[in-house]
Design an enzyme around this catalytic site. Structure first.
Site, PDB file in Angstrom:
ATOM      1  N   LYS A  45       4.236  -1.454   7.483  1.00  0.00           N
ATOM      2  CA  LYS A  45       3.321  -2.933   7.936  1.00  0.00           C
ATOM      3  C   LYS A  45       3.901  -3.182   9.178  1.00  0.00           C
ATOM      4  O   LYS A  45       4.967  -2.538   9.953  1.00  0.00           O
ATOM      5  CB  LYS A  45       4.065  -4.057   6.503  1.00  0.00           C
ATOM      6  CG  LYS A  45       3.299  -3.453   5.057  1.00  0.00           C
ATOM      7  CD  LYS A  45       3.197  -4.655   4.226  1.00  0.00           C
ATOM      8  CE  LYS A  45       3.162  -4.084   2.449  1.00  0.00           C
ATOM      9  NZ  LYS A  45       3.725  -5.308   2.007  1.00  0.00           N
ATOM     10  N   TYR A  68      -6.280  -7.295   0.252  1.00  0.00           N
ATOM     11  CA  TYR A  68      -5.024  -7.651  -0.204  1.00  0.00           C
ATOM     12  C   TYR A  68      -6.316  -8.695  -1.682  1.00  0.00           C
ATOM     13  O   TYR A  68      -6.014  -9.381  -1.571  1.00  0.00           O
ATOM     14  CB  TYR A  68      -4.269  -8.819   0.189  1.00  0.00           C
ATOM     15  CG  TYR A  68      -3.042  -7.172   0.710  1.00  0.00           C
ATOM     16  CD1 TYR A  68      -2.259  -6.919  -0.226  1.00  0.00           C
ATOM     17  CD2 TYR A  68      -3.300  -7.972   1.732  1.00  0.00           C
ATOM     18  CE1 TYR A  68      -1.365  -5.922   0.411  1.00  0.00           C
ATOM     19  CE2 TYR A  68      -1.950  -7.102   2.382  1.00  0.00           C
ATOM     20  CZ  TYR A  68      -1.096  -6.220   1.378  1.00  0.00           C
ATOM     21  OH  TYR A  68       0.162  -5.380   2.121  1.00  0.00           O
ATOM     22  N   ASN A 101       8.571  -6.117   2.954  1.00  0.00           N
ATOM     23  CA  ASN A 101       8.812  -4.610   2.255  1.00  0.00           C
ATOM     24  C   ASN A 101       8.880  -3.947   2.915  1.00  0.00           C
ATOM     25  O   ASN A 101       8.477  -3.065   2.602  1.00  0.00           O
ATOM     26  CB  ASN A 101       8.935  -4.790   1.310  1.00  0.00           C
ATOM     27  CG  ASN A 101       6.821  -5.769   0.791  1.00  0.00           C
ATOM     28  OD1 ASN A 101       6.963  -4.924   1.474  1.00  0.00           O
ATOM     29  ND2 ASN A 101       6.996  -5.090  -0.486  1.00  0.00           N
ATOM     30  N   HIS A 141       3.424   0.312   2.781  1.00  0.00           N
ATOM     31  CA  HIS A 141       2.236  -0.623   1.421  1.00  0.00           C
ATOM     32  C   HIS A 141       1.989   0.994   1.248  1.00  0.00           C
ATOM     33  O   HIS A 141       1.357   1.950   2.030  1.00  0.00           O
ATOM     34  CB  HIS A 141       1.342  -1.123   2.281  1.00  0.00           C
ATOM     35  CG  HIS A 141      -0.105  -0.959   0.948  1.00  0.00           C
ATOM     36  ND1 HIS A 141      -0.642  -1.938  -0.109  1.00  0.00           N
ATOM     37  CD2 HIS A 141      -1.553  -0.097   1.287  1.00  0.00           C
ATOM     38  CE1 HIS A 141      -1.106  -1.247  -0.875  1.00  0.00           C
ATOM     39  NE2 HIS A 141      -1.905  -0.265   0.055  1.00  0.00           N
ATOM     40  N   GLU A 195      -9.149   1.902  -0.976  1.00  0.00           N
ATOM     41  CA  GLU A 195      -8.367   1.706   0.183  1.00  0.00           C
ATOM     42  C   GLU A 195      -8.383   2.394   1.715  1.00  0.00           C
ATOM     43  O   GLU A 195      -8.469   2.411   3.044  1.00  0.00           O
ATOM     44  CB  GLU A 195      -6.584   1.403   0.128  1.00  0.00           C
ATOM     45  CG  GLU A 195      -7.045   0.138  -0.715  1.00  0.00           C
ATOM     46  CD  GLU A 195      -5.068   0.484  -1.167  1.00  0.00           C
ATOM     47  OE1 GLU A 195      -4.553   1.252  -0.687  1.00  0.00           O
ATOM     48  OE2 GLU A 195      -4.940  -0.682  -2.128  1.00  0.00           O
TER      49      GLU A 195
HETATM   50  N1  UDP Z   1       4.054 -10.197  -1.790  1.00  0.00           N
HETATM   51  C1  UDP Z   1       4.633 -10.910  -1.377  1.00  0.00           C
HETATM   52  N2  UDP Z   1       4.886 -12.391  -2.360  1.00  0.00           N
HETATM   53  C2  UDP Z   1       5.091 -11.930  -3.860  1.00  0.00           C
HETATM   54  C3  UDP Z   1       4.824 -10.587  -4.654  1.00  0.00           C
HETATM   55  C4  UDP Z   1       4.110 -10.168  -3.004  1.00  0.00           C
HETATM   56  O1  UDP Z   1       5.015 -11.443  -0.506  1.00  0.00           O
HETATM   57  O2  UDP Z   1       5.641 -12.997  -4.578  1.00  0.00           O
HETATM   58  C5  UDP Z   1       3.630  -9.023  -0.910  1.00  0.00           C
HETATM   59  C6  UDP Z   1       4.864  -7.918  -0.798  1.00  0.00           C
HETATM   60  O3  UDP Z   1       4.777  -7.696   0.789  1.00  0.00           O
HETATM   61  C7  UDP Z   1       3.710  -7.478  -1.183  1.00  0.00           C
HETATM   62  C8  UDP Z   1       2.306  -6.857  -1.386  1.00  0.00           C
HETATM   63  O4  UDP Z   1       2.452  -9.110  -1.279  1.00  0.00           O
HETATM   64  O5  UDP Z   1       3.787  -5.428  -1.228  1.00  0.00           O
HETATM   65  C9  UDP Z   1       1.101  -6.509  -2.155  1.00  0.00           C
HETATM   66  O6  UDP Z   1       2.246  -7.019  -3.248  1.00  0.00           O
HETATM   67  P1  UDP Z   1       1.763  -5.800  -4.716  1.00  0.00           P
HETATM   68  O7  UDP Z   1       2.631  -6.924  -5.811  1.00  0.00           O
HETATM   69  O8  UDP Z   1       0.594  -5.407  -4.952  1.00  0.00           O
HETATM   70  O9  UDP Z   1       3.000  -5.088  -4.229  1.00  0.00           O
HETATM   71  P2  UDP Z   1       2.650  -3.537  -4.224  1.00  0.00           P
HETATM   72  O10 UDP Z   1       2.097  -2.987  -4.733  1.00  0.00           O
HETATM   73  O11 UDP Z   1       2.426  -3.537  -2.114  1.00  0.00           O
HETATM   74  O12 UDP Z   1       4.179  -2.844  -4.616  1.00  0.00           O
END
Ligand code: UDP
Length: 148
Positions: free
Chosen positions: A9, A49, A112, A115, A126
């Site tokens: 990211k 997303y 974080n 992805h 994707e």
């Molecule tokens: N995210 C966020 N706030 C939240 C939950 C998720 O900003 O409360 C962001 C975070 O960067 C995450 C992304 O949205 O990586 C997608 O969320 P997902 O639950 O799909 O997590 P991932 O698959 O990336 O672990």
């Protein structure tokens, strides 16, 4: 061989973690089949997303992912989807184990670092969303006879 979509990211790119993340996947034994540094349009970010479109953080998430270049990749290998998720760590860096990318480098859920597709269906969707077929190289590495 199973394939997954992994993306460094904008925060990971800015922090100079592209090489570190590629190294971890290479050293594990996975095979890089595609990779590109790219700016992300709002349209692509919103499609990527889409499952989160009704969540309160959706706007910020799209703003963030379009805020600077990302490094998009396709990785292949046995159980690469689930294994890559374990190597990335939990979504919230505070819950991600040390030794994982998010556990070692992240502090907040919004930034974080990385992805990775969470299922075979997401991986297929994707990869098709981010890559054209001609951008993906399917090949074998000689070392794989020592990995498998
Ligand atoms: N995210 C966020 N706030 C939240 C939950 C998720 O900003 O409360 C962001 C975070 O960067 C995450 C992304 O949205 O990586 C997608 O969320 P997902 O639950 O799909 O997590 P991932 O698959 O990336 O672990």
């Amino acid at each position: 061989m199973e394939k997954t979509f992994i993306m460094v990211k904008p925060d990971g790119v800015q922090r100079g973690l592209i090489g570190e993340i590629i190294s971890r996947f290479e050293q594990k034994g996975f095979r890089l089949e595609g990779g590109k540094l790219m700016n992300v349009s709002r349209e692509l970010a919103e499609k990527h997303y889409a499952e989160h479109k009704d969540k309160p953080f959706f706007g910020e998430l799209v703003d963030f992912i379009t805020s600077g270049p990302v490094f998009a990749m396709v990785w292949a290998g046995e159980d690469v989807i689930a294994t890559a998720r374990r190597m990335m760590g939990q979504t919230k860096p505070s819950e991600a184990a040390p030794g994982t990318v998010r556990g070692d480098y992240g502090l907040t859920v919004g930034k974080n670092i990385v992805h990775g597709s969470d299922s075979p269906e997401s991986a297929k969707r994707e990869i098709a969303l981010w890559f054209e077929e001609k951008e993906i190289s399917s090949y074998e590495k000689a070392i794989e006879s020592w990995v498998y």
